[in-house]
Design an enzyme around this catalytic site. Structure first.
Site, PDB file in Angstrom:
ATOM      1  N   GLN A 283       6.556 -15.382  12.699  1.00  0.00           N
ATOM      2  CA  GLN A 283       6.134 -14.245  13.526  1.00  0.00           C
ATOM      3  C   GLN A 283       4.617 -14.222  13.751  1.00  0.00           C
ATOM      4  OE1 GLN A 283       7.733 -11.358  10.480  1.00  0.00           O
ATOM      5  NE2 GLN A 283       6.031 -10.111  11.183  1.00  0.00           N
TER       6      GLN A 283
ATOM      7  N   SER B 260      -1.748  -3.587   5.490  1.00  0.00           N
ATOM      8  CA  SER B 260      -2.219  -4.650   4.583  1.00  0.00           C
ATOM      9  C   SER B 260      -3.468  -5.303   5.156  1.00  0.00           C
ATOM     10  CB  SER B 260      -1.127  -5.705   4.404  1.00  0.00           C
ATOM     11  OG  SER B 260       0.035  -5.084   3.930  1.00  0.00           O
TER      12      SER B 260
ATOM     13  N   MET C 139      -2.410   3.184   7.233  1.00  0.00           N
ATOM     14  CA  MET C 139      -2.421   2.173   6.171  1.00  0.00           C
ATOM     15  C   MET C 139      -1.817   0.872   6.702  1.00  0.00           C
ATOM     16  SD  MET C 139      -2.074   3.931   2.611  1.00  0.00           S
ATOM     17  CE  MET C 139      -3.079   5.368   2.231  1.00  0.00           C
TER      18      MET C 139
ATOM     19  N   GLN D 228       7.060   3.361  11.088  1.00  0.00           N
ATOM     20  CA  GLN D 228       6.740   3.713  12.478  1.00  0.00           C
ATOM     21  C   GLN D 228       5.476   2.998  12.974  1.00  0.00           C
ATOM     22  OE1 GLN D 228       6.271   7.999  13.448  1.00  0.00           O
ATOM     23  NE2 GLN D 228       4.773   7.288  14.958  1.00  0.00           N
ATOM     24  N   LYS D 229       4.655   2.527  12.044  1.00  0.00           N
ATOM     25  CA  LYS D 229       3.402   1.905  12.478  1.00  0.00           C
ATOM     26  C   LYS D 229       3.671   0.731  13.425  1.00  0.00           C
ATOM     27  CE  LYS D 229      -0.078  -0.475  10.340  1.00  0.00           C
ATOM     28  NZ  LYS D 229      -0.186  -1.446  11.402  1.00  0.00           N
TER      29      LYS D 229
ATOM     30  N   HIS E 175       4.015   1.212   2.306  1.00  0.00           N
ATOM     31  CA  HIS E 175       5.199   0.481   1.822  1.00  0.00           C
ATOM     32  C   HIS E 175       5.921   1.291   0.751  1.00  0.00           C
ATOM     33  CE1 HIS E 175       2.694  -3.184   2.965  1.00  0.00           C
ATOM     34  NE2 HIS E 175       3.801  -3.367   3.646  1.00  0.00           N
TER      35      HIS E 175
ATOM     36  N   GLN F 241       8.330  -2.875  17.001  1.00  0.00           N
ATOM     37  CA  GLN F 241       9.199  -3.651  16.099  1.00  0.00           C
ATOM     38  C   GLN F 241      10.457  -2.840  15.748  1.00  0.00           C
ATOM     39  OE1 GLN F 241       7.993  -6.149  12.566  1.00  0.00           O
ATOM     40  NE2 GLN F 241       8.454  -4.268  11.477  1.00  0.00           N
TER      41      GLN F 241
ATOM     42  N   HIS G 109       0.875  -1.176   0.000  1.00  0.00           N
ATOM     43  CA  HIS G 109       0.000   0.000   0.000  1.00  0.00           C
ATOM     44  C   HIS G 109       0.913   1.228   0.000  1.00  0.00           C
ATOM     45  CE1 HIS G 109       1.098   0.094   4.211  1.00  0.00           C
ATOM     46  NE2 HIS G 109       0.574  -1.105   4.389  1.00  0.00           N
TER      47      HIS G 109
HETATM   48  O1  PAF Z   1       6.940  -5.225   9.300  1.00  0.00           O
HETATM   49  C1  PAF Z   1       6.876  -6.246   8.586  1.00  0.00           C
HETATM   50  O2  PAF Z   1       6.299  -6.247   7.511  1.00  0.00           O
HETATM   51  C2  PAF Z   1       7.535  -7.530   9.085  1.00  0.00           C
HETATM   52  O3  PAF Z   1       7.395  -7.666  10.447  1.00  0.00           O
HETATM   53  C3  PAF Z   1       8.997  -7.662   8.654  1.00  0.00           C
HETATM   54  C4  PAF Z   1       9.863  -6.588   9.273  1.00  0.00           C
HETATM   55  C5  PAF Z   1       9.112  -7.595   7.145  1.00  0.00           C
HETATM   56  C6  PAF Z   1       9.552  -9.023   9.094  1.00  0.00           C
HETATM   57  O4  PAF Z   1       8.835 -10.075   8.548  1.00  0.00           O
END
Ligand code: PAF
Length: 284
Positions: free
Chosen positions: A61, A186, A184, A148-149, A37, A153, A34
């Site tokens: 994950q 996915s 935004m 930042q969303k 990205h 992470q 989107h």
């Molecule tokens: O943020 C993401 O899309 C995922 O957590 C990542 C960093 C690509 C790892 O799979």
């Protein structure tokens, strides 16, 4: 744009660009692109000559009851979108390439993983840290861009890079929002028409938190309850957590200080869809 599926081939390509003095920028993603990205991919160009986006829906994950199977995928569309913003290589390995049989290693990051997403999604950050490590080793970037969303992470990745001595600069790019404020994601495609109408209330609630801080409120619990109160008006939300914390340490003091950078984090369910969002604000 060239699509690369194999780690060895990706490494060979980046090695040869590095020999020519080119800087590599990596944008790790799970696809279904989107505008958020695409903004990361566009920003990547400011940091180097070669932009590598990675596209891999990482199974490790996702928890057992999460949405790995139904996570949205559309390779052809992603390919065209990445190409449209000038990505040089799309690294899109198959699952066996990243997790062959007899794969036993896990990267476990401490400190930032024992709160919020780390508690609500046990094992999630181990999966993220493991795949990000592998993606870094496959693409050998000088810089990597994260959104930042996924606020927590980004902190986890910074910690990983610092403590495992990766020579990679981590850039965190701002959240891209729909015109009505919804961040935004996915996962927004999962929302029904009714849920989609309520979803922007998350950003409204976050903005009330910002306003309270800007108007002089410093007590963490009071700011938290302002955000919660707004969300609770909409019975469509199941609130997973609201947290108002120091943006660098994720600590939760009773009271914030002038100049402190605060992040307000929200995770809610709308029906079966889990949405996260956050805003940053400096205490006046
Ligand atoms: O943020 C993401 O899309 C995922 O957590 C990542 C960093 C690509 C790892 O799979």
């Amino acid at each position: 744009m060239i699509v690369v599926e194999k780690v060895k081939e990706m490494q060979k390509i980046v090695d040869s660009h590095k020999k020519d003095g080119k800087r590599i920028v990596c944008v790790p993603t799970m696809g279904y692109f989107h505008k958020g990205h695409l903004s990361l991919m566009e920003l990547a160009r400011d940091y180097g000559e070669i932009v590598v986006a990675t596209l891999f829906v990482n199974p490790t994950q996702f928890g057992p009851n999460e949405d790995f199977e139904r996570y949205p995928r559309n390779f052809q569309r992603d390919l065209e979108l990445a190409q449209s913003v000038g990505v040089d290589y799309l690294f899109a390995p198959h699952i066996e390439e990243m997790y062959p049989d007899n794969f036993f290693t896990k990267v476990v990051v401490g400190k930032f993983t024992d709160k919020f997403e780390g508690v609500k999604r046990p094992g999630h950050f181990d999966g993220v840290a493991t795949i990000v490590t592998k993606l870094f080793n496959a693409t050998k970037p000088d810089t990597a861009i994260f959104g930042q969303k996924d606020f927590q992470q980004a902190l986890v990745v910074k910690q990983l890079v610092k403590e495992l001595l990766f020579d990679i600069k981590i850039v965190v790019a701002p959240i891209v929002r729909e015109p009505d404020g919804l961040a935004m994601s996915s996962r927004n495609v999962y929302l029904s028409e009714e849920e989609r109408k309520v979803a922007p209330k998350i950003y409204e609630a976050l903005n009330l938190g910002i306003k309270a801080i800007q108007n002089g409120e410093r007590m963490r619990k009071r700011i938290t309850s302002i955000v919660l109160q707004h969300l609770r008006q909409f019975r469509e939300f199941y609130i997973d957590y609201v947290a108002v914390v120091d943006s660098e340490t994720l600590e939760e003091p009773e009271e914030f200080m002038t100049g402190q950078s605060v992040v307000i984090l929200v995770a809610v369910y709308l029906g079966k869809t889990r949405l996260i969002d956050n805003v940053l604000v400096t205490v006046p």
